[in-house]
Scaffold this active site. Structure first.
Site, PDB file in Angstrom:
ATOM      1  N   ASP A 199      -4.220   2.272  18.972  1.00 36.27           N
ATOM      2  CA  ASP A 199      -5.208   2.269  20.061  1.00 36.27           C
ATOM      3  C   ASP A 199      -4.510   2.483  21.406  1.00 36.27           C
ATOM      4  O   ASP A 199      -5.001   3.222  22.257  1.00 36.27           O
ATOM      5  CB  ASP A 199      -5.975   0.937  20.056  1.00 36.27           C
ATOM      6  CG  ASP A 199      -6.522   0.629  18.674  1.00 36.27           C
ATOM      7  OD1 ASP A 199      -7.356   1.403  18.188  1.00 36.27           O
ATOM      8  OD2 ASP A 199      -6.091  -0.367  18.066  1.00 36.27           O
ATOM      9  N   GLN A 206      -2.008   6.685   1.960  1.00 33.55           N
ATOM     10  CA  GLN A 206      -1.820   7.796   2.906  1.00 33.55           C
ATOM     11  C   GLN A 206      -0.921   7.441   4.079  1.00 33.55           C
ATOM     12  O   GLN A 206      -0.081   8.239   4.496  1.00 33.55           O
ATOM     13  CB  GLN A 206      -3.187   8.278   3.424  1.00 33.55           C
ATOM     14  CG  GLN A 206      -4.023   8.994   2.393  1.00 33.55           C
ATOM     15  CD  GLN A 206      -3.240  10.098   1.711  1.00 33.55           C
ATOM     16  OE1 GLN A 206      -2.662  10.960   2.355  1.00 33.55           O
ATOM     17  NE2 GLN A 206      -3.172  10.049   0.387  1.00 33.55           N
ATOM     18  N   HIS A 212      -8.732  -4.623  16.739  1.00 30.57           N
ATOM     19  CA  HIS A 212      -8.694  -3.213  16.323  1.00 30.57           C
ATOM     20  C   HIS A 212     -10.059  -2.905  15.708  1.00 30.57           C
ATOM     21  O   HIS A 212     -10.227  -2.901  14.490  1.00 30.57           O
ATOM     22  CB  HIS A 212      -7.565  -2.985  15.326  1.00 30.57           C
ATOM     23  CG  HIS A 212      -7.564  -1.600  14.761  1.00 30.57           C
ATOM     24  ND1 HIS A 212      -7.317  -0.480  15.526  1.00 30.57           N
ATOM     25  CD2 HIS A 212      -7.821  -1.141  13.511  1.00 30.57           C
ATOM     26  CE1 HIS A 212      -7.410   0.598  14.760  1.00 30.57           C
ATOM     27  NE2 HIS A 212      -7.724   0.225  13.539  1.00 30.57           N
ATOM     28  N   GLY A 256       0.845  -1.199   0.000  1.00 34.75           N
ATOM     29  CA  GLY A 256       0.000   0.000   0.000  1.00 34.75           C
ATOM     30  C   GLY A 256       0.874   1.241   0.000  1.00 34.75           C
ATOM     31  O   GLY A 256       0.539   2.270   0.599  1.00 34.75           O
ATOM     32  N   ASN A 276      -6.876  -3.091   7.346  1.00 31.43           N
ATOM     33  CA  ASN A 276      -8.039  -3.601   8.091  1.00 31.43           C
ATOM     34  C   ASN A 276      -8.881  -4.591   7.305  1.00 31.43           C
ATOM     35  O   ASN A 276      -8.913  -4.530   6.092  1.00 31.43           O
ATOM     36  CB  ASN A 276      -8.920  -2.414   8.501  1.00 31.43           C
ATOM     37  CG  ASN A 276      -8.397  -1.788   9.755  1.00 31.43           C
ATOM     38  OD1 ASN A 276      -7.907  -2.480  10.634  1.00 31.43           O
ATOM     39  ND2 ASN A 276      -8.490  -0.463   9.835  1.00 31.43           N
ATOM     40  N   VAL A 290      -1.363  -4.085   9.209  1.00 30.64           N
ATOM     41  CA  VAL A 290      -2.034  -2.827   9.537  1.00 30.64           C
ATOM     42  C   VAL A 290      -3.363  -2.715   8.772  1.00 30.64           C
ATOM     43  O   VAL A 290      -4.362  -2.236   9.304  1.00 30.64           O
ATOM     44  CB  VAL A 290      -1.103  -1.634   9.195  1.00 30.64           C
ATOM     45  CG1 VAL A 290      -1.790  -0.307   9.478  1.00 30.64           C
ATOM     46  CG2 VAL A 290       0.205  -1.747   9.971  1.00 30.64           C
ATOM     47  N   ALA A 303       1.635   3.536  -2.029  1.00 29.22           N
ATOM     48  CA  ALA A 303       1.198   4.831  -2.576  1.00 29.22           C
ATOM     49  C   ALA A 303       0.056   5.423  -1.755  1.00 29.22           C
ATOM     50  O   ALA A 303      -0.499   6.464  -2.110  1.00 29.22           O
ATOM     51  CB  ALA A 303       0.759   4.671  -4.032  1.00 29.22           C
ATOM     52  N   ARG A 338     -13.014   0.482   3.633  1.00 30.65           N
ATOM     53  CA  ARG A 338     -14.463   0.233   3.658  1.00 30.65           C
ATOM     54  C   ARG A 338     -15.177   1.396   2.984  1.00 30.65           C
ATOM     55  O   ARG A 338     -14.933   2.551   3.298  1.00 30.65           O
ATOM     56  CB  ARG A 338     -14.928   0.089   5.110  1.00 30.65           C
ATOM     57  CG  ARG A 338     -16.396  -0.170   5.216  1.00 30.65           C
ATOM     58  CD  ARG A 338     -16.838  -1.056   6.348  1.00 30.65           C
ATOM     59  NE  ARG A 338     -16.312  -0.806   7.667  1.00 30.65           N
ATOM     60  CZ  ARG A 338     -16.962  -1.154   8.777  1.00 30.65           C
ATOM     61  NH1 ARG A 338     -18.138  -1.726   8.715  1.00 30.65           N
ATOM     62  NH2 ARG A 338     -16.432  -0.940   9.950  1.00 30.65           N
TER      63      ARG A 338
HETATM   64  P1  NAX Z   1      -5.175   4.314   1.435  1.00 37.34           P
HETATM   65  O1  NAX Z   1      -6.449   3.941   0.750  1.00 37.34           O
HETATM   66  O2  NAX Z   1      -4.683   5.716   1.384  1.00 37.34           O
HETATM   67  O3  NAX Z   1      -4.009   3.395   0.862  1.00 37.34           O
HETATM   68  C1  NAX Z   1      -4.132   2.014   0.719  1.00 37.34           C
HETATM   69  C2  NAX Z   1      -3.217   1.604  -0.410  1.00 37.34           C
HETATM   70  O4  NAX Z   1      -3.214   0.179  -0.443  1.00 37.34           O
HETATM   71  C3  NAX Z   1      -3.685   2.103  -1.775  1.00 37.34           C
HETATM   72  O5  NAX Z   1      -2.631   2.825  -2.389  1.00 37.34           O
HETATM   73  C4  NAX Z   1      -4.008   0.817  -2.518  1.00 37.34           C
HETATM   74  O6  NAX Z   1      -3.716   0.902  -3.916  1.00 37.34           O
HETATM   75  C5  NAX Z   1      -3.115  -0.176  -1.810  1.00 37.34           C
HETATM   76  N1  NAX Z   1      -3.511  -1.572  -1.969  1.00 37.34           N
HETATM   77  C6  NAX Z   1      -4.770  -2.097  -2.062  1.00 37.34           C
HETATM   78  N2  NAX Z   1      -4.697  -3.424  -2.270  1.00 37.34           N
HETATM   79  C7  NAX Z   1      -3.372  -3.743  -2.274  1.00 37.34           C
HETATM   80  C8  NAX Z   1      -2.664  -4.962  -2.465  1.00 37.34           C
HETATM   81  N3  NAX Z   1      -3.301  -6.109  -2.680  1.00 37.34           N
HETATM   82  N4  NAX Z   1      -1.306  -4.939  -2.430  1.00 37.34           N
HETATM   83  C9  NAX Z   1      -0.654  -3.779  -2.247  1.00 37.34           C
HETATM   84  N5  NAX Z   1      -1.265  -2.584  -2.080  1.00 37.34           N
HETATM   85  C10 NAX Z   1      -2.614  -2.579  -2.087  1.00 37.34           C
HETATM   86  O7  NAX Z   1      -5.340   3.821   2.937  1.00 37.34           O
HETATM   87  P2  NAX Z   1      -4.458   4.184   4.212  1.00 37.34           P
HETATM   88  O8  NAX Z   1      -5.022   5.373   4.875  1.00 37.34           O
HETATM   89  O9  NAX Z   1      -3.018   4.187   3.842  1.00 37.34           O
HETATM   90  O10 NAX Z   1      -4.812   2.924   5.153  1.00 37.34           O
HETATM   91  C11 NAX Z   1      -4.333   1.635   4.848  1.00 37.34           C
HETATM   92  C12 NAX Z   1      -4.988   0.593   5.723  1.00 37.34           C
HETATM   93  O11 NAX Z   1      -4.678   0.820   7.086  1.00 37.34           O
HETATM   94  C13 NAX Z   1      -6.515   0.584   5.637  1.00 37.34           C
HETATM   95  O12 NAX Z   1      -6.955  -0.754   5.552  1.00 37.34           O
HETATM   96  C14 NAX Z   1      -6.929   1.189   6.969  1.00 37.34           C
HETATM   97  O13 NAX Z   1      -8.213   0.773   7.351  1.00 37.34           O
HETATM   98  C15 NAX Z   1      -5.849   0.640   7.862  1.00 37.34           C
HETATM   99  N6  NAX Z   1      -5.666   1.278   9.162  1.00 37.34           N
HETATM  100  C16 NAX Z   1      -5.319   0.500  10.203  1.00 37.34           C
HETATM  101  C17 NAX Z   1      -5.061   1.017  11.451  1.00 37.34           C
HETATM  102  C18 NAX Z   1      -4.667   0.125  12.585  1.00 37.34           C
HETATM  103  O14 NAX Z   1      -4.515   0.657  13.698  1.00 37.34           O
HETATM  104  N7  NAX Z   1      -4.489  -1.173  12.420  1.00 37.34           N
HETATM  105  C19 NAX Z   1      -5.208   2.460  11.719  1.00 37.34           C
HETATM  106  C20 NAX Z   1      -5.167   3.288  10.509  1.00 37.34           C
HETATM  107  C21 NAX Z   1      -5.836   2.711   9.305  1.00 37.34           C
HETATM  108  O15 NAX Z   1      -7.205   2.966   9.420  1.00 37.34           O
END
Ligand code: NAX
Length: 326
Positions: free
Chosen positions: A157, A15, A185, A11, A130, A128, A13, A92
């Site tokens: 958390d 945020q 989480h 992931g 979700n 990380v 690229a 989601r």
């Molecule tokens: P973004 O949507 O900004 O970035 C996710 C990136 O993952 C995108 O660039 C997408 O192209 C890429 N991606 C999707 N499928 C992929 C795959 N099969 N292989 C490689 N890359 C892939 O989300 P972002 O804000 O960076 O959050 C990423 C994840 O962290 C989300 O699932 C979010 O829910 C989760 N989080 C988890 C947290 C935790 O405490 N465990 C907290 C923060 C965040 O909510």
């Protein structure tokens, strides 16, 4: 120079990665004298945007940054890595149920679990993306990497809970120790204020407001991520990236005496949690990437009901993906 470290970030690229990669490349976490090789994984549609991130990393001219490789193939990205930070997954969308999200993201972690077989023998995997506990369960079930090398992130958390207790007590950040967030989480997690300490004293003896602790505190920590989205207009990416760095640090440094940290790891049956479930526990590490669960932490009957509730949620999530487990 110290031994190089190879770090895969999925992931890349997205945020969170945008708030994470520069801090890793700067040497903040692995050391200024330790060469870092970044292996960045994205889906094909995001490879172009990823090039922009690579350009910015190059433009920082960080001394520890030894190489950057990008790929849309997990086998390539994970080849020989010492750390795999599995951040990428689909977010989601409005109206989507949590179980739908689990089904959509689950297969990603089947393939990535298998690809992790190419990682270095000492690899540590932090999930990380979700729903991170169940994604971690899927990845470790589909990998030959030993289950104890995997964890799912509860650190954001933990940091949120420790910060709120410190602010409520009028004490500085960093004054709260022994903060465990049990379970998942998710909105059913249990941030354990009963055993947290503020400047060494049990939190309920300092804050002395059980109603606030049981109601406002627990609810606010459970809903903090949603509150950030509502107020900021996008999800917590800087604090999530920071929590990933705290996670790496926690497994790489010996845990201070009498303290513990939170991460979700594969249960061996501790605290009545089903063996094999990936559950948020209080952990200690010797600093070699290892962990052990701190046992014997007391829990009131009320706290036990919180733990049981989140345990049921994780059992349900496991049932939703049982065809992806082996
Ligand atoms: P973004 O949507 O900004 O970035 C996710 C990136 O993952 C995108 O660039 C997408 O192209 C890429 N991606 C999707 N499928 C992929 C795959 N099969 N292989 C490689 N890359 C892939 O989300 P972002 O804000 O960076 O959050 C990423 C994840 O962290 C989300 O699932 C979010 O829910 C989760 N989080 C988890 C947290 C935790 O405490 N465990 C907290 C923060 C965040 O909510």
């Amino acid at each position: 120079m110290a031994e190089p470290v190879r770090v895969a970030v999925t992931g890349a690229a997205g945020q969170i990665a945008y708030n994470l990669l520069f801090r890793i490349a700067s040497g903040e976490i692995f050391g200024k004298d330790r060469p870092v090789h970044l292996r960045l994984l994205e889906i094909p549609a995001a490879m172009h945007a990823l090039q922009g991130v690579v350009m910015e990393l190059e433009d920082c001219n960080f001394s520890p940054l030894a190489s950057i490789e990008t790929s849309d193939q997990p086998e390539r990205a994970f080849d020989g890595v010492n750390w795999a930070l599995l951040v990428g997954s689909r977010p989601r969308s409005p109206g989507m149920e949590r179980s739908d999200l689990i089904r959509i993201n689950g297969p990603i972690f089947v393939g990535q679990g298998k690809a992790l077989n190419r990682a270095a023998p000492d690899v540590r995997v932090a999930v990380v993306g979700n729903p991170c506990n169940t994604n971690c369960l899927i990845a470790l079930n589909n990998s030959d990497v030993p289950p104890e090398r995997f964890s799912a992130m509860m650190r954001l958390d933990q940091n949120r809970a420790a910060s709120l207790l410190a602010r409520r007590a009028g004490q500085p950040m960093g004054s709260v120790t022994n903060m465990v967030v049990w379970g998942n989480h998710s909105n059913n997690q249990y941030p354990d204020f009963e055993n947290a300490r503020i400047n060494g004293k049990l939190a309920p003896d300092v804050i002395r407001d059980e109603t606030w602790l049981r109601e406002q505190f627990v609810t606010e920590i459970r809903q903090r991520g949603a509150m950030v989205i509502t107020i900021r207009g996008s999800s917590s990416s800087a604090s999530a990236a920071n929590a990933i760095l705290c996670d790496i640090h926690a497994f790489s440094q010996s845990t201070p005496t009498n303290d513990w940290f939170s991460a979700a790891v594969c249960s061996n049956g501790e605290y009545g949690v089903d063996p094999g479930l990936v559950f948020g526990f209080p952990l200690r590490s010797s600093g070699q990437g290892d962990w052990s669960i701190v046992e014997g932490i007391p829990m009131s009957p009320w706290a036990q009901t919180q733990l049981n509730k989140v345990l049921d949620e994780l059992r349900h999530e496991r049932d939703v993906v049982k065809d992806l487990l082996r």
